[in-house]
Design a protein around this motif. Sequence first.
Motif, short mmCIF file in Angstrom:
data_model
loop_
_atom_site.label_atom_id
_atom_site.label_comp_id
_atom_site.label_asym_id
_atom_site.label_seq_id
_atom_site.Cartn_x
_atom_site.Cartn_y
_atom_site.Cartn_z
N UNK A 19 -0.47 -0.85 -18.56
CA UNK A 19 0.19 -0.94 -19.72
C UNK A 19 -0.17 0.28 -20.61
N UNK A 20 -1.49 1.00 -20.30
CA UNK A 20 -1.78 2.10 -21.09
C UNK A 20 -1.56 3.49 -20.33
N UNK A 21 -0.64 3.35 -19.31
CA UNK A 21 -0.51 4.46 -18.56
C UNK A 21 -1.79 5.26 -18.23
N UNK A 22 -2.49 4.52 -17.57
CA UNK A 22 -4.10 5.18 -17.49
C UNK A 22 -4.25 5.75 -16.22
N UNK A 23 -3.27 6.14 -15.47
CA UNK A 23 -3.41 6.95 -14.24
C UNK A 23 -3.14 6.03 -12.72
N UNK A 24 -2.24 6.70 -12.18
CA UNK A 24 -1.99 5.96 -10.77
C UNK A 24 -3.00 6.00 -9.75
N UNK A 25 -3.56 7.20 -9.56
CA UNK A 25 -4.70 7.14 -8.61
C UNK A 25 -5.90 6.18 -9.24
N UNK A 26 -6.24 5.99 -10.23
CA UNK A 26 -7.04 4.80 -10.68
C UNK A 26 -6.76 3.63 -10.08
N UNK A 27 -5.38 3.39 -10.47
CA UNK A 27 -4.89 1.98 -10.18
C UNK A 27 -5.02 1.64 -8.74
N UNK A 28 -4.84 2.90 -7.94
CA UNK A 28 -4.92 2.87 -6.32
C UNK A 28 -6.48 2.37 -5.92
N UNK A 29 -7.17 3.15 -6.58
CA UNK A 29 -8.69 2.90 -6.23
C UNK A 29 -9.14 1.62 -6.68
N UNK A 87 -1.85 7.35 4.82
CA UNK A 87 -2.87 7.19 5.95
C UNK A 87 -4.20 7.07 5.55
N UNK A 88 -4.34 8.01 4.35
CA UNK A 88 -5.87 7.56 3.83
C UNK A 88 -5.87 6.33 3.09
N UNK A 89 -5.04 5.98 2.56
CA UNK A 89 -5.09 4.70 1.65
C UNK A 89 -5.17 3.37 2.94
N UNK A 90 -4.65 3.49 3.99
CA UNK A 90 -4.78 2.10 4.96
C UNK A 90 -6.19 2.61 5.54
N UNK A 91 -6.61 3.78 6.04
CA UNK A 91 -7.85 3.86 6.60
C UNK A 91 -9.05 3.36 5.59
N UNK A 92 -9.09 3.94 4.23
CA UNK A 92 -9.97 3.41 3.26
C UNK A 92 -9.73 1.85 3.29
N UNK A 93 -8.61 1.21 3.13
CA UNK A 93 -8.22 -0.22 3.08
C UNK A 93 -9.31 -0.98 4.16
N UNK A 94 -9.18 -0.46 5.39
CA UNK A 94 -9.78 -1.18 6.53
C UNK A 94 -11.32 -0.79 6.36
N UNK A 143 -6.61 -3.31 -13.57
CA UNK A 143 -5.02 -2.50 -12.98
C UNK A 143 -4.10 -3.03 -14.20
N UNK A 144 -3.91 -4.22 -14.85
CA UNK A 144 -3.07 -4.58 -15.65
C UNK A 144 -3.35 -3.59 -17.01
N UNK A 145 -4.53 -3.55 -17.36
CA UNK A 145 -4.59 -2.69 -18.40
C UNK A 145 -4.25 -1.41 -18.24
N UNK A 146 -4.61 -0.71 -17.19
CA UNK A 146 -4.08 0.59 -16.75
C UNK A 146 -2.53 0.68 -16.81
N UNK A 189 0.81 -1.05 -0.03
CA UNK A 189 0.09 0.08 -0.01
C UNK A 189 0.86 1.07 0.13
N UNK A 190 1.95 1.33 0.67
CA UNK A 190 2.93 2.26 0.51
C UNK A 190 3.51 2.73 -0.76
N UNK A 191 3.57 1.84 -1.61
CA UNK A 191 3.80 1.98 -3.25
C UNK A 191 2.92 2.39 -4.20
N UNK A 192 1.64 2.62 -3.61
CA UNK A 192 0.66 3.03 -4.15
C UNK A 192 0.45 4.62 -4.28
N UNK A 193 -0.14 5.28 -5.21
CA UNK A 193 -0.12 6.64 -5.43
C UNK A 193 -1.27 6.96 -4.32
N UNK A 194 -1.11 8.45 -3.69
CA UNK A 194 -1.80 8.79 -2.79
C UNK A 194 -1.28 9.07 -1.41
N UNK A 195 -2.04 9.60 -0.48
CA UNK A 195 -1.68 9.70 0.97
C UNK A 195 -1.50 8.27 1.49
#
Length: 584
Positions: free
Chosen positions: A392-402, A343-350, A387-390, A335-341
Amino acid sequence: MGLEELLAEAGGMGRFQVINLCIVFIGKIFCGWSMFQMTFAGIVPDFHCETEGGPGHEALPSNVTLNSCSVPRNTSDPTSENLDCVTYNFTGPYKTVMKDFSLVCDQSWIKGAVTSIQMAGLMVGCVSAGQIGDAVGRWKTNFLFVIMLSLSNISAAFSPDWEVFAACRFFIGLGIGGVLVSSFILVLEFLPTKWRPLTSAAPSWTIGVSLFALSSYLLQDWRKLHLLCGACGLIQVPLLFFVPESLRWLTVKGHIERAEATIDKMARWNGRPHVSRAKETLQAVYEEEKNAREKSQRYTYLDIMRPWSTAKITLIMCYHWFAYSLAYYGISFGISDLAGNFFVNVFFMGLLETPFQIATFYTNNKVGRKLSAFPFVVLALGCSVGCMILEITDGGSQTITALSLVARTGISIPWYVIQTWGNELYPTVIRNLSYGASNTAARISGILAPILINFEDRMLMSYGIMAGFIAVDAVLILLLPETKGRELPDRINQTDFTTVVESEAQGMKSVDYSAKKKSGQNNYGSSQTVEHPDFGGKQGFREKVAYVNHSVNLSDEQDQKSTQANGEARSPNNQEEHSINVRL
């Protein structure tokens, strides 16, 4: 009368069960907290390279020394030799293990190694908890591992180097594995059939993950995080003395007086009168189990691999846990290697999985285990492919995180369902062993997760690996038998039974005949229901669920009578084995 009927007479799902569940599952809160502490402790803050006998970062542009493991002696000459860093000047407010012990550059591998060591401890805890729980009891096992988890967290806070910290993380993993196995079984064996999915629907794990996100945001110090987690975990210790030993374990082990006292306590807490014939029922269950034990060896992990029908279920269940663990922890630890904050990512993860987890209690009872799990597996597969498609196509790191967070939720929900589903497929005497084996498969996967799933260097390959495992899982989940509405079996010969649902009897009682030919040429099918004219009944009589597990070898005369009752012509020479479910 069996143990299910005793639970019903003692109040079914009442105050006793609610209090026990709340107390025991406190431990799972701190399991979730403890598990993901390495995601913060493993954060690598920005750093500058400091050299000896050459220019440091003061003499060189910061973009040259930032996060560099070596710097050129002369920045204007690209061919000049590089100077290795002697020390590192870390920036930022985070106090992490990577910062305190300078675990970067040639020591960056230690982060993944410590996580794998923790998961190895988790595996040992799951295996040992299964054997210890069946040998000395669910309560003692749970108490032991709760103490171990808390003390290991406190010890980790005072680690002088990464080697000691890694050892503490091993024992933290050991405690997590033991608590997860023992607490789940301890609570499950006190619940009536309808309420068993509550064990996986209770959001104690996700509460722990959310508390970790909040505490790490407030403290931002790995030592304080471990100390706080260990100290809070000790709160559960005195509360556990209000929880009795498992009724089912006491019964099959022959502790009849303690089992009877537990039934009386359950009835009092639930506001019900004394349960009649409790001792006789408990004694009968024990005698059946004792006779079964005398004819076989002590139960070990071999018993969940025989016969083939049981082995097939065990292999499928182990694969489920392996695949879910790989994707779940692969995303969680990365999770720390994905885009975004962070602490916010971990909180929403739970937080994201909590409402769906609670909803599984309703769906498990309404549509069954299979339909509660399968749609989420498909969702996780779709997100992984997305996520694989994004990527490959460089579709956006924030979308990959989501999509990663949604994929993690899609994996966690069937994992919760499988925890209840899998335990319903095994009898009491080997239930802890089966749960321990499945957990072991998950922990082996957890050890491999930091190695196979690496979002920093191999994001496309990581999602490809997850998608492959999840695709196979989607097929295998359709092969497991549905257990919705079944009683929890106590003995090995109880695992093959048919469920009769609650119905209304109006004038007649219905008899289900499930016949399997032993010999003869005629095939009458595997199951049929007839309205038997010889059975009377009062109109509007509401039936309770009746489970009758009889194997009847009919003689020639009996076979002829059964033939007449069903209005069918059968050869008197045919002998059949009938599994008869009578709705009384």
